[in-house]
Scaffold this motif. Structure first.
Motif, PDB file in Angstrom:
ATOM      1  N   SER A 167      -4.733  -5.773   6.661  1.00  0.00           N
ATOM      2  CA  SER A 167      -5.002  -5.617   5.231  1.00  0.00           C
ATOM      3  C   SER A 167      -5.603  -4.243   4.996  1.00  0.00           C
ATOM      4  CB  SER A 167      -5.946  -6.703   4.709  1.00  0.00           C
ATOM      5  OG  SER A 167      -7.212  -6.613   5.326  1.00  0.00           O
ATOM      6  N   LEU A 168      -5.331  -3.717   3.804  1.00  0.00           N
ATOM      7  CA  LEU A 168      -5.821  -2.397   3.422  1.00  0.00           C
ATOM      8  C   LEU A 168      -6.334  -2.468   1.992  1.00  0.00           C
ATOM      9  CD1 LEU A 168      -6.110   0.696   3.964  1.00  0.00           C
ATOM     10  CD2 LEU A 168      -3.802   0.945   3.020  1.00  0.00           C
ATOM     11  N   MET A 169      -7.571  -2.006   1.792  1.00  0.00           N
ATOM     12  CA  MET A 169      -8.153  -1.958   0.459  1.00  0.00           C
ATOM     13  C   MET A 169      -8.583  -0.528   0.167  1.00  0.00           C
ATOM     14  SD  MET A 169     -11.270  -4.195  -1.196  1.00  0.00           S
ATOM     15  CE  MET A 169     -12.550  -3.341  -0.281  1.00  0.00           C
ATOM     16  N   LEU A 170      -8.158  -0.020  -0.982  1.00  0.00           N
ATOM     17  CA  LEU A 170      -8.496   1.330  -1.409  1.00  0.00           C
ATOM     18  C   LEU A 170      -9.203   1.270  -2.757  1.00  0.00           C
ATOM     19  CD1 LEU A 170      -5.132   3.164  -0.564  1.00  0.00           C
ATOM     20  CD2 LEU A 170      -7.233   3.156   0.805  1.00  0.00           C
ATOM     21  N   ASN A 171     -10.335   1.958  -2.852  1.00  0.00           N
ATOM     22  CA  ASN A 171     -11.064   2.082  -4.109  1.00  0.00           C
ATOM     23  C   ASN A 171     -11.129   3.557  -4.478  1.00  0.00           C
ATOM     24  OD1 ASN A 171     -12.264  -0.673  -4.931  1.00  0.00           O
ATOM     25  ND2 ASN A 171     -12.713  -0.540  -2.739  1.00  0.00           N
ATOM     26  N   HIS A 172     -10.382   3.930  -5.517  1.00  0.00           N
ATOM     27  CA  HIS A 172     -10.358   5.311  -5.988  1.00  0.00           C
ATOM     28  C   HIS A 172     -11.314   5.444  -7.173  1.00  0.00           C
ATOM     29  CE1 HIS A 172      -6.479   5.876  -3.782  1.00  0.00           C
ATOM     30  NE2 HIS A 172      -6.314   4.612  -4.116  1.00  0.00           N
ATOM     31  N   ASN A 173     -12.233   6.392  -7.096  1.00  0.00           N
ATOM     32  CA  ASN A 173     -13.202   6.610  -8.170  1.00  0.00           C
ATOM     33  C   ASN A 173     -13.111   8.059  -8.638  1.00  0.00           C
ATOM     34  OD1 ASN A 173     -14.887   3.976  -8.189  1.00  0.00           O
ATOM     35  ND2 ASN A 173     -14.803   4.560  -6.022  1.00  0.00           N
ATOM     36  N   PHE A 174     -12.875   8.230  -9.945  1.00  0.00           N
ATOM     37  CA  PHE A 174     -12.664   9.555 -10.516  1.00  0.00           C
ATOM     38  C   PHE A 174     -13.720   9.830 -11.590  1.00  0.00           C
ATOM     39  CE2 PHE A 174      -8.614   7.655  -9.359  1.00  0.00           C
ATOM     40  CZ  PHE A 174      -8.049   8.623  -8.535  1.00  0.00           C
ATOM     41  N   THR A 227     -11.523   4.057 -12.258  1.00  0.00           N
ATOM     42  CA  THR A 227     -11.474   3.385 -10.961  1.00  0.00           C
ATOM     43  C   THR A 227     -10.124   2.701 -10.806  1.00  0.00           C
ATOM     44  OG1 THR A 227     -13.855   2.974 -10.920  1.00  0.00           O
ATOM     45  CG2 THR A 227     -12.499   1.605  -9.502  1.00  0.00           C
ATOM     46  N   ILE A 228      -9.556   2.820  -9.608  1.00  0.00           N
ATOM     47  CA  ILE A 228      -8.326   2.108  -9.264  1.00  0.00           C
ATOM     48  C   ILE A 228      -8.578   1.323  -7.978  1.00  0.00           C
ATOM     49  CG2 ILE A 228      -5.887   2.294  -8.654  1.00  0.00           C
ATOM     50  CD1 ILE A 228      -5.767   4.917 -10.168  1.00  0.00           C
ATOM     51  N   ASN A 229      -8.402   0.011  -8.046  1.00  0.00           N
ATOM     52  CA  ASN A 229      -8.512  -0.855  -6.866  1.00  0.00           C
ATOM     53  C   ASN A 229      -7.117  -1.231  -6.402  1.00  0.00           C
ATOM     54  OD1 ASN A 229     -11.259  -0.832  -7.047  1.00  0.00           O
ATOM     55  ND2 ASN A 229     -11.418  -2.790  -8.088  1.00  0.00           N
ATOM     56  N   MET A 230      -6.847  -1.096  -5.113  1.00  0.00           N
ATOM     57  CA  MET A 230      -5.539  -1.440  -4.548  1.00  0.00           C
ATOM     58  C   MET A 230      -5.746  -2.295  -3.302  1.00  0.00           C
ATOM     59  SD  MET A 230      -3.912   2.400  -4.878  1.00  0.00           S
ATOM     60  CE  MET A 230      -2.239   1.918  -4.482  1.00  0.00           C
ATOM     61  N   LEU A 231      -5.017  -3.391  -3.208  1.00  0.00           N
ATOM     62  CA  LEU A 231      -5.132  -4.280  -2.058  1.00  0.00           C
ATOM     63  C   LEU A 231      -3.743  -4.646  -1.558  1.00  0.00           C
ATOM     64  CD1 LEU A 231      -6.953  -6.135  -0.233  1.00  0.00           C
ATOM     65  CD2 LEU A 231      -6.478  -7.947  -1.882  1.00  0.00           C
ATOM     66  N   TYR A 232      -3.582  -4.599  -0.234  1.00  0.00           N
ATOM     67  CA  TYR A 232      -2.323  -5.026   0.381  1.00  0.00           C
ATOM     68  C   TYR A 232      -2.626  -5.812   1.645  1.00  0.00           C
ATOM     69  CZ  TYR A 232       2.215  -5.055   2.661  1.00  0.00           C
ATOM     70  OH  TYR A 232       3.378  -5.465   3.273  1.00  0.00           O
ATOM     71  N   GLU A 233      -2.013  -6.993   1.787  1.00  0.00           N
ATOM     72  CA  GLU A 233      -2.098  -7.797   3.002  1.00  0.00           C
ATOM     73  C   GLU A 233      -0.695  -8.031   3.534  1.00  0.00           C
ATOM     74  OE1 GLU A 233      -4.135 -11.425   2.227  1.00  0.00           O
ATOM     75  OE2 GLU A 233      -6.037 -10.469   1.692  1.00  0.00           O
ATOM     76  N   PRO A 242       3.606 -11.313   2.049  1.00  0.00           N
ATOM     77  CA  PRO A 242       2.624 -10.271   1.710  1.00  0.00           C
ATOM     78  C   PRO A 242       1.937 -10.547   0.370  1.00  0.00           C
ATOM     79  CG  PRO A 242       4.685  -9.288   2.453  1.00  0.00           C
ATOM     80  CD  PRO A 242       4.952 -10.745   2.286  1.00  0.00           C
ATOM     81  N   LEU A 243       0.703 -10.102   0.282  1.00  0.00           N
ATOM     82  CA  LEU A 243      -0.076 -10.189  -0.951  1.00  0.00           C
ATOM     83  C   LEU A 243      -0.492  -8.775  -1.336  1.00  0.00           C
ATOM     84  CD1 LEU A 243      -1.761 -11.765  -3.120  1.00  0.00           C
ATOM     85  CD2 LEU A 243      -3.627 -11.782  -1.437  1.00  0.00           C
ATOM     86  N   TYR A 244      -0.269  -8.409  -2.603  1.00  0.00           N
ATOM     87  CA  TYR A 244      -0.638  -7.068  -3.041  1.00  0.00           C
ATOM     88  C   TYR A 244      -0.834  -7.057  -4.562  1.00  0.00           C
ATOM     89  CZ  TYR A 244       4.455  -7.328  -3.405  1.00  0.00           C
ATOM     90  OH  TYR A 244       5.740  -7.763  -3.651  1.00  0.00           O
TER      91      TYR A 244
END
Length: 817
Positions: free
Chosen positions: A697-704, A713-719, A731-733
């Motif tokens: 799994s990968l989680m990304l939190n982008h803060n501008f 803020t952009i939250n992205m999740l992929y399993e 897969p879950l995303y």
């Protein structure tokens, strides 16, 4: 029956032995004192507030008032850096220079501090500064919701979906492959599990949540059921003297609608803190379930063979009205004694309007069942905690006692109407009317005492805890087929569980390494019966739960930690309830009173770099793992879903947490995890079923930081696809995006968010057991656009002794300390 007296003797002998082993080397603990004098102009300032503040996180450590000569005194101080703060109405806030207490410090006498009237031209600054959304340390991860775009207008469940290391399958939570985790509320156990916990989180607005902590439960002080980890929901409390509050409101649109409003009120004095949080939320949303089941009527492969396909689609519009409130009071009785009270209540009324269609086919469509269901359900919960703490001497010995209670009620009534159509769409049998009432009640009372003996570099803790649970469930069913009434007797299920526990924990720390070792003993007495079986459950067992933690400071930038602990997951109360619950005409849920507890052995190696990068490798072995398994009744094509014990679950994996500063205006938080999991299940025919997968799994939190003080803020999740129990998950995303801006001199905040913007957040899974092939999809209404506003009332600022940003909080080892 296990003899309680025998257990108590074992506990006493164990503690005496541990005390003898650990206290022989204890030395006198040197404590430091800070004193000083406050002047009002040139006269002694009498009765003025004086605060001792932790330099690192600006937290109030102690408070007092000046005596009739203007003097103040703080004793029994640990090593660290402190500030003295004078915060009084009508005067400028005054701060001392930084005070350093080390192992050789005995007394610090400060120069006189003089109060001044406020300068109208002197600008004030806000003490609390913006923190990163995710902070990770060894043994602990913190999500600062207050500073995040999604801290307003979201629900607890939506935040849990993005917690690092958390995996949600149906109503099961697991953390890094461990299912024995607990949810705390303001450092106190919520005692909610399974469906009841999920419902609470789905109806819990985040408006009044300050932060969420994920804490390793690697201490014998915790219940063995918490050793997998603790998720601690911390609600907002005012940190400034006086009265202040925050109000917030908002709403959102998707296929349906939602709106929420909340208020937080806090009154703090030098010796007490009274706070109230209230939230209301109304959420109307669509839940969809699609289930395709292929049934082989001859799964053993004999000459006769038949295949039946049942295709179910379920559309359920749920309207939830949720009220939740938290009332807390902390009081410093004197320099040595403190008392805290906490009450937590919620009420959730849910109306369900459900349409279910089942298509039954052989080689072609054979028949259709159309069902409509109306359900009215009310969940109410009242829980409380009272905690008393006393410092026994100036060396740091402390005595703590606490008592918790919980009363949970569930009342549900469902009316279902089914119409049976043949392949020509004509009725071929009388409609079925089904009325189902399932009231249930849970009462929990627990009490504990803890004793801590610190020395210069070590700490010995030991204590006792007793816990009692009483549960009563009823099922009342009325069935009418056409004009024929089908008699169904009412059934009651009663369950009680008592747990007596004791623990001892020893911790030693110096400049280069620390070690913690502990042992917890738990004796469990469990019994349950129904109106037709007086001895359904009769189980008593005694368990030992060791834990060990080693931490090594390699150099200023590198730290290593190795942890081992053993824990337990007892079956949830709803899982052992033997009742059958109707899902559709061919699918039922049924409890399993014969479930056995799971035991979990966990090992984790962590590496921390620069106090912000964290890497870990972990291994978990779960014996008697519990999860849902479908069993097929070939006589009527009914599938029964119930919890079953697996032989084992094994998980070996790694995780990585990396904050990256891409640019001054762009911060990226990255969390990645990979696991290899193995499951073994022995079915009713004694056939071993193995399942395994390599997943990530990968989680990304982008803060501008955008122009005009706008944050994005952009939250992205992929399993990746994964195997879990006897199922294969696709897969879950999903992705969320949000914007925030402060207004009204930074007292107000406007936040615009869009959740699941591509509408991809769904659970898709399948299983292929003997005689049944199941493909399913669960989709809740996750796509929406929301607008929320909050406003702070009261004095939110204090004078800063210097312009500085607060740094990350000190890493806490235990909840509530």
């Amino acid at each position: 029956m296990f003899n309680i007296a025998s257990l108590m003797i074992k506990l006493v002998v164990l503690f005496l032995l541990l005390i003898f082993c650990f206290t022989w080397g204890f030395s006198q603990n040197k404590t430091a004192v800070i004193n000083g004098k406050v002047l009002n102009h040139e006269n002694p300032a009498i009765g003025f507030y004086v605060f001792l503040i932790n330099y690192r996180d600006s937290a109030i450590v102690k408070s007092t008032t000046t005596n009739n000569k203007g003097y103040f005194n703080f004793d029994n101080l640990k090593e660290g850096k402190y500030l003295i703060a004078l915060i009084n109405t009508g005067y400028q806030n005054k701060y001392s220079e930084i005070i350093t207490i080390d192992r050789d410090t005995k007394l610090v006498s400060l120069p006189d501090l003089t109060l001044k009237k406020p300068d109208k031209n002197l600008n004030e600054v806000i003490v609390s500064t913006s923190k990163p959304y995710i902070e990770r340390k060894l043994g602990k991860t913190v999500l600062n919701l207050e500073s995040n775009v999604f801290g307003l207008g979201s629900t607890g469940f939506e935040v849990f979906e993005t917690l690092p290391g958390i995996n949600i399958k149906s109503t099961e939570l697991s953390l890094n492959g461990k299912s024995n985790i607990a949810v705390f509320i303001d450092d106190k156990p919520s005692n909610l599990t399974g469906e009841n916990l999920i419902e609470y989180l789905k109806n819990l607005p985040t408006n009044n949540i300050e932060k969420i902590e994920i804490i390793d439960g690697n201490s014998a002080k915790y219940d063995a059921a918490y050793n997998g980890g603790i998720i601690n929901i911390k609600f907002k409390k005012g940190k400034n003297i006086g009265t202040n509050s925050t109000i917030s409101t908002g709403g959102g649109l998707g296929l349906n609608y939602r709106y929420n409003t909340s208020i937080n009120i806090n009154k703090r004095t030098a010796k007490s803190n009274l706070y109230l949080n209230y939230d209301f939320a109304k959420i109307k949303a669509l839940d969809q379930t699609f289930l395709n089941r292929t049934i082989n009527s001859n799964p053993l492969g004999r000459s006769a063979f038949s295949k039946t396909i049942i295709d179910v689609s379920n559309n359920d519009i749920k309207t939830r009205n949720n009220h939740s409130a938290i009332l807390g009071y902390d009081y410093q009785i004197d320099d040595k004694q403190s008392l805290s009270l906490l009450m937590n209540a919620f009420s959730n009324r849910m109306f369900s309007d459900e349409l279910n269609q089942s298509l039954i086919s052989h080689d072609e469509l054979d028949s259709t069942i159309n069902s409509t269901s109306l359900e009215n359900r009310l969940l109410t919960n009242l829980s409380g905690n009272i905690r008393y703490k006393k410092d026994l001497d100036k060396k740091g010995k402390t005595f703590t006692s606490a008592m918790d209670f919980l009363t949970f009620n569930r009342n549900s009534e469902e009316d279902l109407n089914s119409v049976y159509l043949n392949h020509n769409n004509a009725e071929y049998k009388a409609p079925l009317l089904f009325n189902n009432q399932t009231p249930s009640k849970i009462n929990i009372i627990s009490g504990n005492i803890d004793y801590a003996i610190p020395t210069k570099k070590a700490l010995l803790e030991f204590g006792f805890k007793a816990n009692t649970v009483r549960i009563s469930n009823s099922r009342m069913i009325n069935i009418q087929s056409g004009k024929t009434y089908i008699q169904n007797p009412n059934i009651n299920f009663n369950y009680q569980e008592n747990i007596i526990a004791g623990y001892s924990n020893y911790a030693y720390k110096n400049d280069k390494y620390s070690i913690s070792a502990g042992l917890r003993l738990e004796q469990t007495f469990a019994s349950g019966d129904t109106s037709v079986n007086s001895s359904l459950i009769d189980r008593n067992y005694f368990s030992l739960f060791p834990n060990l933690s080693l931490t090594k400071q390699l150099n200023k930038k590198n730290k290593l930690a190795l942890n081992y602990n053993k824990g337990i997951t007892r079956p949830r109360y709803d899982q052992i309830n033997p009742f059958s619950y109707f899902l559709d005409q061919f699918t039922y849920n049924q409890g399993n009173a014969q479930l056995r507890p799971s035991t979990i052995n966990s090992t984790k190696l962590e590496w921390e770099l620069d106090a912000k990068y964290v890497f870990d490798a972990h291994y978990n072995y779960t014996n008697n793992f519990i999860y849902t398994v479908y069993k097929q009744d070939f006589r009527n094509n009914v599938a029964i879903a119930s919890m079953q014990n697996f032989d084992y679950r094994q998980s070996i994996g790694i995780s990585l947490s990396v904050p990256i500063t891409v640019a001054k205006w762009y911060e990226l938080g990255l969390y990645a995890e990979g696991n290899k999991e193995y499951f073994k299940y022995l079915d009713a025919s004694n056939i071993s079923i193995f399942n395994s997968s390599l997943n990530a799994s990968l989680m990304l939190n982008h803060n501008f930081q955008l122009p005009k003080a706008i944050k994005a803020t952009i939250n992205m999740l992929y399993e990746t696809p994964t195997a879990y129990a006897v199922y294969s998950f696709k897969p879950l995303y999903f992705m969320n995006i949000g914007f925030s801006k402060t207004v009204f001199d930074k007292k107000g905040s406007i936040r615009l968010t869009a959740t699941d913007i591509f509408n991809t957040n769904s659970n898709r899974y399948s299983t292929n057991l003997a005689g049944i092939n199941l493909i399913a999809k669960d989709k809740t209404e996750t796509q929406s656009v929301r607008l929320n506003f909050s406003y702070k009332i009261g004095k939110q600022t204090v004078k800063a002794y210097q312009k500085r940003k607060s740094i990350v909080e000190d890493e806490k080892i235990r909840v509530g300390q």
